[in-house]
Design an enzyme around this catalytic site. Structure first.
Site, PDB file in Angstrom:
ATOM      1  N   GLU A  75      -6.679   4.865   7.910  1.00 25.89           N
ATOM      2  CA  GLU A  75      -6.431   6.271   7.554  1.00 25.89           C
ATOM      3  C   GLU A  75      -7.650   6.877   6.864  1.00 25.89           C
ATOM      4  O   GLU A  75      -7.950   8.053   7.054  1.00 25.89           O
ATOM      5  CB  GLU A  75      -5.170   6.359   6.668  1.00 25.89           C
ATOM      6  CG  GLU A  75      -3.915   6.102   7.494  1.00 25.89           C
ATOM      7  CD  GLU A  75      -2.767   5.474   6.729  1.00 25.89           C
ATOM      8  OE1 GLU A  75      -2.766   5.504   5.486  1.00 25.89           O
ATOM      9  OE2 GLU A  75      -1.854   4.932   7.404  1.00 25.89           O
ATOM     10  N   GLU A 132      -5.226  -4.809  10.499  1.00 22.29           N
ATOM     11  CA  GLU A 132      -4.186  -3.796  10.687  1.00 22.29           C
ATOM     12  C   GLU A 132      -4.427  -3.050  11.996  1.00 22.29           C
ATOM     13  O   GLU A 132      -5.167  -2.057  12.017  1.00 22.29           O
ATOM     14  CB  GLU A 132      -4.211  -2.794   9.535  1.00 22.29           C
ATOM     15  CG  GLU A 132      -3.974  -3.390   8.171  1.00 22.29           C
ATOM     16  CD  GLU A 132      -3.381  -2.371   7.209  1.00 22.29           C
ATOM     17  OE1 GLU A 132      -2.349  -2.692   6.616  1.00 22.29           O
ATOM     18  OE2 GLU A 132      -3.924  -1.267   7.080  1.00 22.29           O
ATOM     19  N   HIS A 157      -9.380   1.229   5.102  1.00 21.53           N
ATOM     20  CA  HIS A 157      -8.108   1.484   5.786  1.00 21.53           C
ATOM     21  C   HIS A 157      -8.345   2.471   6.931  1.00 21.53           C
ATOM     22  O   HIS A 157      -9.143   3.407   6.800  1.00 21.53           O
ATOM     23  CB  HIS A 157      -7.085   2.044   4.793  1.00 21.53           C
ATOM     24  CG  HIS A 157      -5.690   1.987   5.343  1.00 21.53           C
ATOM     25  ND1 HIS A 157      -5.233   2.896   6.266  1.00 21.53           N
ATOM     26  CD2 HIS A 157      -4.686   1.098   5.146  1.00 21.53           C
ATOM     27  CE1 HIS A 157      -3.985   2.574   6.599  1.00 21.53           C
ATOM     28  NE2 HIS A 157      -3.631   1.499   5.939  1.00 21.53           N
ATOM     29  N   ASN A 178       0.876  -1.174   0.000  1.00 20.57           N
ATOM     30  CA  ASN A 178       0.000   0.000   0.000  1.00 20.57           C
ATOM     31  C   ASN A 178       0.910   1.220   0.000  1.00 20.57           C
ATOM     32  O   ASN A 178       1.516   1.548   1.003  1.00 20.57           O
ATOM     33  CB  ASN A 178      -0.889  -0.019   1.251  1.00 20.57           C
ATOM     34  CG  ASN A 178      -1.753   1.223   1.358  1.00 20.57           C
ATOM     35  OD1 ASN A 178      -1.798   2.037   0.420  1.00 20.57           O
ATOM     36  ND2 ASN A 178      -2.436   1.386   2.489  1.00 20.57           N
ATOM     37  N   TRP A 179       1.007   1.843  -1.164  1.00 18.06           N
ATOM     38  CA  TRP A 179       1.924   2.983  -1.289  1.00 18.06           C
ATOM     39  C   TRP A 179       1.398   4.230  -0.583  1.00 18.06           C
ATOM     40  O   TRP A 179       2.119   5.193  -0.406  1.00 18.06           O
ATOM     41  CB  TRP A 179       2.156   3.325  -2.760  1.00 18.06           C
ATOM     42  CG  TRP A 179       2.959   2.319  -3.535  1.00 18.06           C
ATOM     43  CD1 TRP A 179       3.444   1.113  -3.089  1.00 18.06           C
ATOM     44  CD2 TRP A 179       3.378   2.432  -4.898  1.00 18.06           C
ATOM     45  NE1 TRP A 179       4.123   0.483  -4.094  1.00 18.06           N
ATOM     46  CE2 TRP A 179       4.104   1.268  -5.217  1.00 18.06           C
ATOM     47  CE3 TRP A 179       3.201   3.413  -5.885  1.00 18.06           C
ATOM     48  CZ2 TRP A 179       4.658   1.057  -6.481  1.00 18.06           C
ATOM     49  CZ3 TRP A 179       3.742   3.198  -7.144  1.00 18.06           C
ATOM     50  CH2 TRP A 179       4.467   2.034  -7.428  1.00 18.06           C
ATOM     51  N   LYS A 180       0.112   4.225  -0.254  1.00 22.91           N
ATOM     52  CA  LYS A 180      -0.525   5.420   0.329  1.00 22.91           C
ATOM     53  C   LYS A 180      -0.254   6.631  -0.583  1.00 22.91           C
ATOM     54  O   LYS A 180      -0.255   6.477  -1.801  1.00 22.91           O
ATOM     55  CB  LYS A 180      -0.033   5.627   1.760  1.00 22.91           C
ATOM     56  CG  LYS A 180      -0.199   4.350   2.594  1.00 22.91           C
ATOM     57  CD  LYS A 180       0.086   4.530   4.056  1.00 22.91           C
ATOM     58  CE  LYS A 180      -0.117   3.194   4.771  1.00 22.91           C
ATOM     59  NZ  LYS A 180       0.066   3.261   6.211  1.00 22.91           N
ATOM     60  N   SER A 197       3.660  -2.213  10.207  1.00 21.91           N
ATOM     61  CA  SER A 197       5.118  -2.318  10.373  1.00 21.91           C
ATOM     62  C   SER A 197       5.672  -3.690  10.002  1.00 21.91           C
ATOM     63  O   SER A 197       6.559  -4.213  10.667  1.00 21.91           O
ATOM     64  CB  SER A 197       5.528  -1.936  11.803  1.00 21.91           C
ATOM     65  OG  SER A 197       5.185  -0.585  12.071  1.00 21.91           O
ATOM     66  N   GLY A 251       2.845   2.250  10.795  1.00 23.06           N
ATOM     67  CA  GLY A 251       3.811   3.340  10.648  1.00 23.06           C
ATOM     68  C   GLY A 251       4.534   3.696  11.935  1.00 23.06           C
ATOM     69  O   GLY A 251       5.202   4.720  12.020  1.00 23.06           O
ATOM     70  N   GLY A 256       2.966  -1.151   4.197  1.00 30.29           N
ATOM     71  CA  GLY A 256       3.037   0.267   3.859  1.00 30.29           C
ATOM     72  C   GLY A 256       4.469   0.667   3.532  1.00 30.29           C
ATOM     73  O   GLY A 256       4.972   0.421   2.435  1.00 30.29           O
ATOM     74  N   GLY A 257       5.142   1.255   4.510  1.00 33.08           N
ATOM     75  CA  GLY A 257       6.479   1.834   4.299  1.00 33.08           C
ATOM     76  C   GLY A 257       7.454   0.926   3.573  1.00 33.08           C
ATOM     77  O   GLY A 257       8.152   1.366   2.649  1.00 33.08           O
TER      78      GLY A 257
HETATM   79  P1  13P Z   1       3.247   0.364   7.588  1.00 36.00           P
HETATM   80  O1  13P Z   1       3.717  -0.944   6.993  1.00 36.00           O
HETATM   81  O2  13P Z   1       4.004   1.538   7.099  1.00 36.00           O
HETATM   82  O3  13P Z   1       3.157   0.278   9.079  1.00 36.00           O
HETATM   83  O4  13P Z   1       1.738   0.572   7.058  1.00 36.00           O
HETATM   84  C1  13P Z   1       0.831  -0.452   7.179  1.00 36.00           C
HETATM   85  C2  13P Z   1      -0.391  -0.091   6.431  1.00 36.00           C
HETATM   86  O5  13P Z   1      -1.117   0.800   6.814  1.00 36.00           O
HETATM   87  C3  13P Z   1      -0.673  -0.841   5.186  1.00 36.00           C
HETATM   88  O6  13P Z   1      -1.956  -0.564   4.724  1.00 36.00           O
END
Ligand code: 13P
Length: 259
Positions: A106, A176, A104, A11-13, A222, A182, A243-244
């Protein structure tokens, strides 16, 4: 074991310019040809067509079909119309998108997406042929109060469990925990396994054993190259939503190779 797909989803966000994204995907295509897991890339809307073209040309010239699939990070629940700034499922389909990340934390937090709105998005996406990657997960406050199982159960009840059995069988779930997103703080493999098992039990109660055993449940929060193997080796953890670490080819390829 069951027929569940093992999935490494990125997930590149809101990251990567167009050219940065294309460069990353070129490298991923090159380095994931032999992989056993399915790879899904949740990219920003502007990247969807370019990434789809790269995957298609790799398939036609590489002699080996790429295991990479395309996901959007949102969609609207209406067919089309006066919704400035939104994107429709038909638009996503028209460039070859197969999945959409919905729910998600967010989007729930910053864009006030309720379970009710999400239930409409999920239903609309599936009716058109796009599979939702439905996210659920609790905050630290909820976990500390030890009501995280009830909280996630409610998210599933209100967001997903209105679906017919046939429709539900298209869904991928991503657990999640918000406190792990993050933050660098990952759920332990035992914490992840425990919640994934609860989720699978809830699915079984609603849709029966076959559906429950065939639903992929991903862990997100993470996920990194050094913890992916332990997480993915849990019996009810079928992969990750990353994510990251999905923004960097070395890290993401290492995670893909952790199955
Ligand atoms: P991180 O891997 O950066 O913690 O993000 C997880 C995430 O929100 C994937 O959708």
């Amino acid at each position: 074991m069951e027929n569940r797909l093992q999935i490494a989803a990125g997930n590149w966000k809101m990251n990567k310019t167009y050219s940065e994204g294309i460069e990353l995907v070129k490298e991923l295509i090159e380095r994931t040809k032999e992989g056993r897991a399915m790879v899904i890339l949740g990219v920003p809307f502007i990247h969807l067509k370019g990434v789809a073209d790269l995957i298609a040309s790799a398939d036609s010239t590489g002699g080996q079909t790429s295991s990479i699939k395309l996901a959007a990070q949102n969609c609207h629940y209406e067919e089309k119309g006066a919704f400035t700034g939104e994107i429709s499922v038909d638009m996503l389909l028209s460039v070859g998108t197969e999945y959409v990340i919905l729910g998600h934390s967010e989007r729930r937090e910053h864009f006030k997406e309720s379970n009710e709105i999400l239930s409409k998005k999920v239903e609309h996406a599936i009716s058109k042929g796009i599979a939702p990657i439905f996210c659920c997960g609790e905050s630290l406050r909820i976990r500390k109060a030890k009501i995280h199982v009830d909280f996630v159960s409610n998210q599933l009840n209100e967001g997903l469990f209105h679906l017919s059995k046939e429709a539900f069988s298209k869904v991928v779930i991503a657990y999640e925990p918000i406190w792990a997103i993050g933050t660098g703080e990952t759920a332990t493999p035992e914490q992840a396994q425990s919640m994934h098992k609860e989720i699978r039990t809830l699915i079984e109660r609603k849709y029966g054993k076959d559906v429950a055993q065939n639903t992929s449940i991903l862990y997100g929060g993470s996920v990194k190259p050094d913890n992916a193997k332990d997480l993915f080796s849990q019996p009810d953890v079928d992969g990750g939503l990353v994510g990251g670490a999905s923004l960097n080819a070395d890290d993401f390829v290492a995670i893909i190779n952790s199955f």
